[in-house]
Design an enzyme around this catalytic site. Structure first.
Site, PDB file in Angstrom:
ATOM      1  CG  HIS A 144      -3.160   3.300   1.902  1.00 18.39           C
ATOM      2  ND1 HIS A 144      -3.660   2.847   0.704  1.00 18.39           N
ATOM      3  CD2 HIS A 144      -3.211   2.260   2.759  1.00 18.39           C
ATOM      4  CE1 HIS A 144      -3.999   1.587   0.832  1.00 18.39           C
ATOM      5  NE2 HIS A 144      -3.744   1.193   2.070  1.00 18.39           N
ATOM      6  CB  CYS A 165      -0.961  -0.014   1.177  1.00 12.13           C
ATOM      7  SG  CYS A 165      -2.109  -1.386   1.055  1.00 12.13           S
ATOM      8  CG  ASN A 184      -6.476  -0.972   1.272  1.00 11.15           C
ATOM      9  OD1 ASN A 184      -5.838  -0.678   0.273  1.00 11.15           O
ATOM     10  ND2 ASN A 184      -5.893  -1.315   2.408  1.00 11.15           N
TER      11      ASN A 184
HETATM   12  N1  ACO Z   1     -17.982  -8.458  10.741  1.00 13.03           N
HETATM   13  C1  ACO Z   1     -18.422  -8.647  11.989  1.00 13.03           C
HETATM   14  N2  ACO Z   1     -17.588  -8.851  13.025  1.00 13.03           N
HETATM   15  C2  ACO Z   1     -16.277  -8.858  12.770  1.00 13.03           C
HETATM   16  C3  ACO Z   1     -15.739  -8.655  11.473  1.00 13.03           C
HETATM   17  C4  ACO Z   1     -16.658  -8.457  10.433  1.00 13.03           C
HETATM   18  N3  ACO Z   1     -16.278  -8.255   9.156  1.00 13.03           N
HETATM   19  N4  ACO Z   1     -14.398  -8.708  11.537  1.00 13.03           N
HETATM   20  C5  ACO Z   1     -14.065  -8.919  12.809  1.00 13.03           C
HETATM   21  N5  ACO Z   1     -15.192  -9.028  13.561  1.00 13.03           N
HETATM   22  C6  ACO Z   1     -15.332  -9.240  14.996  1.00 13.03           C
HETATM   23  C7  ACO Z   1     -14.122  -9.943  15.577  1.00 13.03           C
HETATM   24  O1  ACO Z   1     -14.256 -11.348  15.453  1.00 13.03           O
HETATM   25  C8  ACO Z   1     -14.163  -9.467  17.003  1.00 13.03           C
HETATM   26  O2  ACO Z   1     -15.116 -10.233  17.708  1.00 13.03           O
HETATM   27  P1  ACO Z   1     -14.790 -10.773  19.207  1.00 13.03           P
HETATM   28  O3  ACO Z   1     -14.603  -9.508  20.008  1.00 13.03           O
HETATM   29  O4  ACO Z   1     -16.019 -11.538  19.518  1.00 13.03           O
HETATM   30  O5  ACO Z   1     -13.546 -11.577  19.063  1.00 13.03           O
HETATM   31  C9  ACO Z   1     -14.727  -8.047  16.910  1.00 13.03           C
HETATM   32  O6  ACO Z   1     -15.376  -7.979  15.644  1.00 13.03           O
HETATM   33  C10 ACO Z   1     -13.665  -6.961  16.979  1.00 13.03           C
HETATM   34  O7  ACO Z   1     -12.589  -7.294  16.085  1.00 13.03           O
HETATM   35  P2  ACO Z   1     -11.347  -6.368  15.920  1.00 13.03           P
HETATM   36  O8  ACO Z   1     -10.367  -7.072  15.047  1.00 13.03           O
HETATM   37  O9  ACO Z   1     -10.919  -5.879  17.268  1.00 13.03           O
HETATM   38  O10 ACO Z   1     -12.015  -5.155  15.119  1.00 13.03           O
HETATM   39  P3  ACO Z   1     -11.398  -3.725  14.825  1.00 13.03           P
HETATM   40  O11 ACO Z   1     -12.207  -2.671  15.432  1.00 13.03           O
HETATM   41  O12 ACO Z   1      -9.916  -3.714  15.081  1.00 13.03           O
HETATM   42  O13 ACO Z   1     -11.626  -3.591  13.261  1.00 13.03           O
HETATM   43  C11 ACO Z   1     -10.371  -3.790  11.229  1.00 13.03           C
HETATM   44  C12 ACO Z   1     -11.029  -4.533  12.394  1.00 13.03           C
HETATM   45  C13 ACO Z   1     -11.455  -3.045  10.485  1.00 13.03           C
HETATM   46  C14 ACO Z   1      -9.714  -4.808  10.323  1.00 13.03           C
HETATM   47  C15 ACO Z   1      -9.319  -2.768  11.766  1.00 13.03           C
HETATM   48  O14 ACO Z   1      -8.481  -3.420  12.702  1.00 13.03           O
HETATM   49  C16 ACO Z   1      -8.472  -2.184  10.687  1.00 13.03           C
HETATM   50  O15 ACO Z   1      -8.949  -1.460   9.804  1.00 13.03           O
HETATM   51  N6  ACO Z   1      -7.149  -2.410  10.702  1.00 13.03           N
HETATM   52  C17 ACO Z   1      -6.254  -1.903   9.665  1.00 13.03           C
HETATM   53  C18 ACO Z   1      -6.172  -2.917   8.565  1.00 13.03           C
HETATM   54  C19 ACO Z   1      -5.627  -2.354   7.276  1.00 13.03           C
HETATM   55  O16 ACO Z   1      -5.843  -1.214   6.968  1.00 13.03           O
HETATM   56  N7  ACO Z   1      -4.961  -3.207   6.494  1.00 13.03           N
HETATM   57  C20 ACO Z   1      -4.479  -2.859   5.208  1.00 13.03           C
HETATM   58  C21 ACO Z   1      -3.207  -2.077   5.284  1.00 13.03           C
HETATM   59  S1  ACO Z   1      -2.675  -1.584   3.733  1.00 13.03           S
HETATM   60  C22 ACO Z   1      -1.788  -2.808   2.878  1.00 13.03           C
HETATM   61  O17 ACO Z   1      -0.576  -2.829   2.867  1.00 13.03           O
HETATM   62  C23 ACO Z   1      -2.513  -3.851   2.092  1.00 13.03           C
END
Ligand code: ACO
Length: 335
Positions: A261, A119, A291
């Protein structure tokens, strides 16, 4: 060592272009595949839908269309292009897709190559191309960011599949001896934290002949520790942007547009808050595209130009971040 051909001091931004596939995958549709909901995805990421490539929309096709768009905006004859850099982690040919784009464009005088930094790829490619221009051997460059992550997403993993989409963008940049609109940049990588986000080689062992093994080519789907990537982004991106503003003697008030990004709206808002840049200056289109990896920054810039937001001489602070881990920032003046 070859003599400098031109006595150039700077870079000017001449045109932008973009392309996204037609297929739209909405949050509602993803909810039929994995246990999630529009409400969850929207509130945690800001994303409503993303585009998915099909046949005819691979990285070479998307990159070509975005590049052609940018070249037309710049009003360039393709024969005057010296350099094409394609930032991608999902080439249509592992040996490189940029030369295929060169061929489709008919830019036979250019040299074309791929650059991989996930990214951060577009930003790293823009910096690379700018250095070639300032170095004095090339005059005109097209920098493309294109990715087709839909081919490498685990569509059964709700923690990651909701985030990604496909798309491409491109900028046409030119060397000049009158001014420098590429004001400054910074780049970082930290391989120690690389395991937070990977698209790893499969390591499938096979045998060629007695006692000679080989590893069959192929990649496992994207593996991501979302929370760690999130923490990394909201910590490091403000640091690198603040450092860049300080080094270039620009205050954050002088920034017209923050183009980050497009990973997650919460990351965009948090970085903006830490830099004290108001929300109306933070460009965002991730609601429509998710993304798109190396595609996000030029796709966002092109859209903002088409919507009459980014105008000639506007100051843009931009930052890419992601797998590697890698991150970087650049300060540019449009035009
Ligand atoms: N739908 C419903 N529930 C979900 C989902 C979903 N799609 N995904 C995760 N959950 C649940 C989890 O299982 C967890 O449940 P639990 O508490 O019962 O275990 C709960 O939701 C919270 O999960 P978290 O992982 O803590 O959720 P978070 O608020 O951190 O959001 C997310 C997750 C959106 C992925 C966030 O962490 C994020 O955006 N991180 C950055 C990722 C990113 O940008 N990556 C790309 C980088 S760029 C590149 O180089 C490709």
């Amino acid at each position: 060592m070859e003599e400098k051909k031109f006595n150039q001091i700077g870079v000017s931004f001449k045109g932008s272009g973009s392309y996204v596939p037609d297929q739209i995958l909405t949050n509602q549709k993803i909810s039929k595949k994995v246990d999630t909901s529009d409400e969850w995805i929207k509130s945690r990421t800001g994303i409503s839908e993303r585009r998915i490539s099909s046949l005819g929309d691979n990285v070479t096709d998307m990159g070509y269309k975005a590049a052609l768009n940018a070249i037309e905006k710049a009003n360039w004859d393709v024969n005057t292009i010296d350099l094409i850099v394609l930032a991608t982690s999902t080439p249509h040919d592992l040996f490189g897709s940029a030369p295929s784009i060169q061929a489709k464009l008919g830019a036979s005088n250019a040299v074309a190559f791929d650059l991989t930094a996930a990214c951060s790829g577009f930003l790293f490619a823009l910096i690379t191309a700018s250095q070639f221009l300032k170095g004095g051997n090339f005059k005109r460059a097209v920098v493309i960011g294109a990715d087709q992550l839909s081919s490498f997403v685990d569509w059964n993993d709700r923690r990651s599949c909701i985030l990604f989409g496909d798309g491409a963008g491109a900028l046409a940049i030119e060397a000049t001896n009158e001014f420098d609109n590429f004001i400054g940049f910074n780049m970082r990588t930290d391989g120690e934290r690389g395991s937070f986000l990977n698209l790893p080689f499969k390591n499938d062992r096979d045998s060629i002949i007695d006692n000679i093994d080989f590893l069959r080519g192929g990649f496992s789907p994207i593996q991501m520790n979302g929370q760690e990537v999130y923490k990394f982004a909201v910590k490091e991106v403000p640091i690198i942007l603040k450092k860049l503003l300080k080094e270039t003697n620009y205050s954050s008030e002088r920034v017209d547009w923050l183009v980050l990004h497009q990973a997650n709206q919460r990351i965009l808002d948090s970085v903006g808050d830490k830099l004290k840049i108001p929300r109306e200056k933070i460009l965002s289109n991730l609601e429509k595209y998710g993304n798109t990896s190396a595609g996000t920054i030029p796709l966002m810039i092109d859209e903002a130009i088409k919507n009459n937001k980014i105008k000639q001489n506007d100051i843009i602070a931009t930052s890419g971040f992601g797998a590697g881990l890698s991150w970087g920032a650049a300060l540019i003046k449009w035009g």
